[in-house]
Design an enzyme around this catalytic site. Structure first.
Site, short mmCIF file in Angstrom:
data_model
loop_
_atom_site.label_atom_id
_atom_site.label_comp_id
_atom_site.label_asym_id
_atom_site.label_seq_id
_atom_site.Cartn_x
_atom_site.Cartn_y
_atom_site.Cartn_z
N GLY A 36 0.67 -1.16 0.01
CA GLY A 36 0.10 -0.06 -0.19
C GLY A 36 0.88 1.37 -0.09
O GLY A 36 0.25 2.30 0.38
N HIS A 48 9.18 6.45 5.01
CA HIS A 48 8.16 6.90 6.04
C HIS A 48 7.38 6.03 7.04
O HIS A 48 7.16 4.94 6.42
CB HIS A 48 7.12 8.05 5.37
CG HIS A 48 6.38 7.41 4.63
ND1 HIS A 48 6.67 7.13 3.26
CD2 HIS A 48 4.97 7.18 4.84
CE1 HIS A 48 5.29 6.41 2.63
NE2 HIS A 48 4.42 6.57 3.58
#
Ligand code: 5GP
Ligand code: ZN
Length: 113
Positions: A92, A99
């Site tokens: 995803g 991050h």
């Protein structure tokens, strides 16, 4: 390079920084999935967890330490939070710059997906 997070790190896109040090910035996610939704972003452009190497992996420690500090500043240290890294298409990942999501501020579901 046409990378949104590099632009945010460089200040080309303005953002309020919840926390910052020389390696990492922490900002609010633009589409929060829960009450507290932060993004812990490396200042260096590393595409994903798949692109960590022995030479750049110290950033993982910096990111977790920054997450801990940002959790404290956001008032979720004691109540708890979840850290998520999406890697690649099935994971995803939509922005190809390393991050970690910090999710908290409310009771999260028990399921991982
Ligand atoms: P990913 O899907 O790659 O794990 O996470 C990317 C996250 O970045 C998404 O949760 C999305 O809402 C957030 N995002 C995308 N563009 C921006 C932006 O311009 N500013 C901020 N603060 N967050 C963004
Ligand atoms: Zn980048």
């Amino acid at each position: 390079m046409n990378c949104i997070f590099c632009k945010i790190v460089n200040g080309d896109i303005p953002s309020k920084r919840v926390y910052e040090n020389d390696k990492v910035i922490v900002i609010n996610d633009i589409h929060p999935a829960c009450k507290v939704h932060l993004l812990i972003i490396s200042k260096d452009h590393i595409e994903s967890a798949n692109h960590l190497t022995e030479d750049n992996a110290d950033i993982v420690k910096d990111m977790f330490m920054a997450a801990k500090e940002a959790a404290k500043l956001s008032g979720v240290s004691e109540s708890g939070y979840r850290l998520i890294n999406n890697c690649g298409s099935d994971g995803g990942q939509t922005i190809n710059h390393l991050h970690i999501h910090l999710l908290g501020g409310e009771k999260l579901g028990e399921r991982l997906l």
